[in-house]
Design a protein around this motif. Structure first.
Motif, mmCIF file in Angstrom:
data_model
loop_
_atom_site.group_PDB
_atom_site.id
_atom_site.type_symbol
_atom_site.label_atom_id
_atom_site.label_comp_id
_atom_site.label_asym_id
_atom_site.label_seq_id
_atom_site.Cartn_x
_atom_site.Cartn_y
_atom_site.Cartn_z
ATOM 1 N N LEU A 84 0.848 -1.195 0.000
ATOM 2 C CA LEU A 84 0.000 0.000 0.000
ATOM 3 C C LEU A 84 0.884 1.246 0.000
ATOM 4 O O LEU A 84 1.819 1.351 0.794
ATOM 5 C CB LEU A 84 -0.914 -0.002 1.232
ATOM 6 C CG LEU A 84 -1.919 1.162 1.284
ATOM 7 C CD1 LEU A 84 -3.024 0.957 0.255
ATOM 8 C CD2 LEU A 84 -2.526 1.298 2.667
ATOM 9 N N LEU A 85 0.594 2.160 -0.914
ATOM 10 C CA LEU A 85 1.307 3.435 -0.941
ATOM 11 C C LEU A 85 0.369 4.501 -0.393
ATOM 12 O O LEU A 85 -0.529 4.963 -1.086
ATOM 13 C CB LEU A 85 1.727 3.770 -2.383
ATOM 14 C CG LEU A 85 2.670 2.765 -3.062
ATOM 15 C CD1 LEU A 85 2.920 3.141 -4.515
ATOM 16 C CD2 LEU A 85 3.994 2.656 -2.311
ATOM 17 N N PRO A 86 0.559 4.882 0.870
ATOM 18 C CA PRO A 86 -0.374 5.843 1.468
ATOM 19 C C PRO A 86 -0.361 7.172 0.707
ATOM 20 O O PRO A 86 0.671 7.562 0.143
ATOM 21 C CB PRO A 86 0.164 6.021 2.891
ATOM 22 C CG PRO A 86 1.022 4.832 3.147
ATOM 23 C CD PRO A 86 1.602 4.473 1.818
ATOM 24 N N THR A 87 -1.498 7.855 0.720
ATOM 25 C CA THR A 87 -1.654 9.122 0.007
ATOM 26 C C THR A 87 -0.555 10.121 0.378
ATOM 27 O O THR A 87 -0.059 10.849 -0.480
ATOM 28 C CB THR A 87 -3.016 9.750 0.384
ATOM 29 O OG1 THR A 87 -3.993 8.711 0.360
ATOM 30 C CG2 THR A 87 -3.410 10.828 -0.598
ATOM 31 N N LEU A 88 -0.183 10.138 1.664
ATOM 32 C CA LEU A 88 0.780 11.144 2.117
ATOM 33 C C LEU A 88 2.234 10.714 1.975
ATOM 34 O O LEU A 88 3.148 11.433 2.376
ATOM 35 C CB LEU A 88 0.489 11.521 3.576
ATOM 36 C CG LEU A 88 -0.900 12.144 3.820
ATOM 37 C CD1 LEU A 88 -1.098 12.430 5.296
ATOM 38 C CD2 LEU A 88 -1.078 13.415 2.997
ATOM 39 N N LEU A 89 2.448 9.531 1.402
ATOM 40 C CA LEU A 89 3.829 9.050 1.247
ATOM 41 C C LEU A 89 4.525 9.869 0.159
ATOM 42 O O LEU A 89 3.967 10.093 -0.916
ATOM 43 C CB LEU A 89 3.809 7.564 0.863
ATOM 44 C CG LEU A 89 5.161 6.866 0.802
ATOM 45 C CD1 LEU A 89 5.754 6.709 2.198
ATOM 46 C CD2 LEU A 89 5.007 5.490 0.145
ATOM 47 N N SER A 90 5.749 10.298 0.434
ATOM 48 C CA SER A 90 6.440 11.139 -0.550
ATOM 49 C C SER A 90 6.913 10.312 -1.737
ATOM 50 O O SER A 90 7.254 9.131 -1.604
ATOM 51 C CB SER A 90 7.633 11.836 0.096
ATOM 52 O OG SER A 90 8.766 11.001 0.053
ATOM 53 N N GLY A 91 6.928 10.951 -2.900
ATOM 54 C CA GLY A 91 7.384 10.289 -4.123
ATOM 55 C C GLY A 91 8.826 9.823 -4.006
ATOM 56 O O GLY A 91 9.207 8.803 -4.580
#
Lengths: 387, 387
Positions: A345-352
């Motif tokens: 899962l890549l959370p919405t707030l995870l930085s690119g």
């Protein structure tokens, strides 16, 4: 005259393997597509050939329409306004047609897919010349539903021209089918899946047809509507696995440890139900996206532990888990296990930047990384060449 | 006059964490020991000091007997033929005595162990000069029961001289205590454990006292007799963990997902029961050692998956799992998780070359590897200097 369709792949969010033992599972579409372009020669071209180009596997095959007609029409099969199953006799004729094309040994696994194509094409459109070009963003045989997306995209393209569905050919851009048409399309795609897989569950084609998410248990499917914009990293370990052997392994373990495994399957059932509640909209609770993501991460971690308990993990999967854990990201295998793909899962707030680093590290292990939005649209069609 | 004792460490074979929620767990002794040597000065030496040397942590402390007497005797506590709990007041006096010794900051975690030593010594033997030397093959704070082995070995040595147990001082070599004496010894050791841990479960001291294996559930302990010669590789990840936080984390997860976690705990309960059936002798079934080992490996793998589902694994544990999996060896964390130690079953027929390779690979990751026989004897005593 050209029509294009695209149909999404799928992932299992929760419940794989346990579903065989009566637990609930949840599948979702991913915004990675198989594209089909169907083009009929203009009368002036006076062509009499059916051509299929499978671009992503570099395979092109063609048959004179007369050859296909000779092989199939005596069976009285093709042309059917309702989806029909391919009889054993027809399957043999199709396989013979495909065999004539002298498949390279390395691509022999694709032969059943070509049979499915011929069946769907001739059943829906009869014996007319055309060129069908298939491209796909989905890795083949990695558990991401590439064969279902193939059958759904083909069925969509063929039906769009068959007159049995209602589509507005003057529409610009991607266009969704109506509900009744989707039902028909899904049934045809399922017939194609049967040619490829023997006894498919019907989940893959249903997800690819309708998109979004689906909860399934004991053969009954429920569509789930979600507005949660989920994003997953899909890591293809490229480790081939034998799904039948993995399923059989879980059943054997379950015979050896009936009590423990029955609790494990029940735990998975609870997890799938919770997960579908979290992603469902309107949400029963008023959680923020981040809170929902955290819940999902925890449920994924729990499901992964239970899959390990069933014995379907693999060293390559463990490597992905260990790597993503370093970045505090939750992962689980998806599908059969024993290799195949792993979801993170890549959370919405995870930085690119973090995403790039994880991908770099995973790819340095020889894995293939794809990022995908989860639960998007199902099959779509496009007529105007703008897609 | 010298007496030596040795008391084994322990591992949790199955059921850690779940035991807090009512499941069965199984613990076993390991043939890694804490050794205590107790020596009284001869009358001619006219020494009036109590000395403790903790060799494995390079710590030596000593007190004039008069100082200890002044600090404790007004409480009217020491000298007791039955195990008594250290009151809060006594605990403060002990802590003050220990503090006077100016502990190096880095070793402050050992202070409660020294308090336990002082309590056991003065309670059992009163105020007499002696030198106590403690050496240990057990890493401290790694979940292998080092503090329990410390308390058991101390209690054994002190009781051997107290007159309250029956031991044949003329016996050569290691000697076991009688059953009644073990019961007394175990109670004393438990009092020591309480000083170190606050609210210990009593499992560690019981395993160290009696050896072999113990099944426990909801506070009740059952000793299991096993003749199965099990060998484990114990990998100490050296990652420190906070047991209380890990236990609390499982409880919180269980509040968030009551249904799923309750099934998980039930699955662990089934696994612990199965495991204790497999190792029990006489065995209910007639399995060969190899068949039993395979069963145990499968149960360990299942338990590990369930521990991962509870969220108590750790990247370091995953590294050990992934490494041993390459050699087709089954592993599980033991104890609290979140680092700590990982067990790997070493089957009887496994070649030493493979064991060496696994150990080499694990040690190259910075881990410490120990191999240990499982389920051996409990505390033993030796009088003749031959041990």
């Amino acid at each position: 005259m050209e029509v294009k369709t695209r149909a999404p792949g799928k992932i299992i969010l929760a419940g794989e393997h346990a579903v065989v033992h009566g637990s609930t599972a949840v599948a979702a579409s991913i915004d990675l597509y198989t594209h089909v372009s169907l083009r009929f020669p203009s009368p002036s071209e006076n062509d009499d050939t059916l051509i299929i180009q499978l671009k992503s596997v570099a395979l092109e095959l063609s048959w004179p329409i007369s050859r296909i007609k000779a092989a199939l029409s005596y069976l009285g099969c093709p042309f059917s306004s309702t989806p029909t199953s391919c009889s054993a006799e027809s399957a043999r004729s199709l396989a013979a047609l495909v065999e004539e094309e002298n498949f390279p040994e390395a691509k022999i696994g694709l032969a059943s897919g070509v049979s499915a194509f011929l069946w769907l094409y001739t059943s829906i459109l009869g014996f007319k010349p055309a060129t069908v070009i298939v491209t796909s963003e989905l890795p083949v045989g990695a558990g991401l539903g590439s064969s279902a997306a193939f059958c759904v995209a083909l069925s969509g393209a063929f039906l769009a021209f068959s007159g049995s569905v209602n589509v507005d050919m003057s529409h610009q851009g991607w266009l969704m089918f109506g509900d009744n048409d989707l039902e028909l399309l899904n049934k045809w795609a399922f017939e194609g899946e049967k040619i490829i897989h023997g006894k498919p569950s019907g989940i893959d084609n249903t997800v690819s047809t309708y998109g979004n998410m689906i909860k399934f248990r004991s053969g009954s499917l429920t569509r789930i509507k979600s507005d949660l914009p989920l994003k997953m990293l899909i890591t293809n370990t490229k480790v081939g696995r034998n799904t039948k052997a993995l399923v059989a392994g879980v059943s054997e373990r379950s015979l050896r440890h009936p009590d423990a495994m029955s609790f494990v399957f029940n735990a998975v059932d609870s997890i799938s139900r919770e997960l579908s509640n979290v992603i469902q909209s309107p949400a029963p609770d008023n959680l923020s996206v981040t809170e929902k993501e955290e819940k999902l991460e925890e449920l994924m971690e729990m499901n992964q532990g239970l899959l390990q308990c069933m014995g379907v993990s693999h060293a390559s999967i463990e490597t992905v888990l260990r790597t993503t854990l370093k970045y505090k990201l939750a992962s689980k295998l998806t599908g059969a296990g024993g290799g195949g793909c792993v979801l993170t899962l890549l959370p919405t707030l995870l930085s690119g930047t973090v995403v790039d680093k994880v991908i770099e590290e995973l790819e340095s292990c020889g894995f293939q990384c794809l990022t995908a939005g989860i639960g998007g649209k199902g099959v779509e069609v496009c007529f105007d060449g703008s897609c």
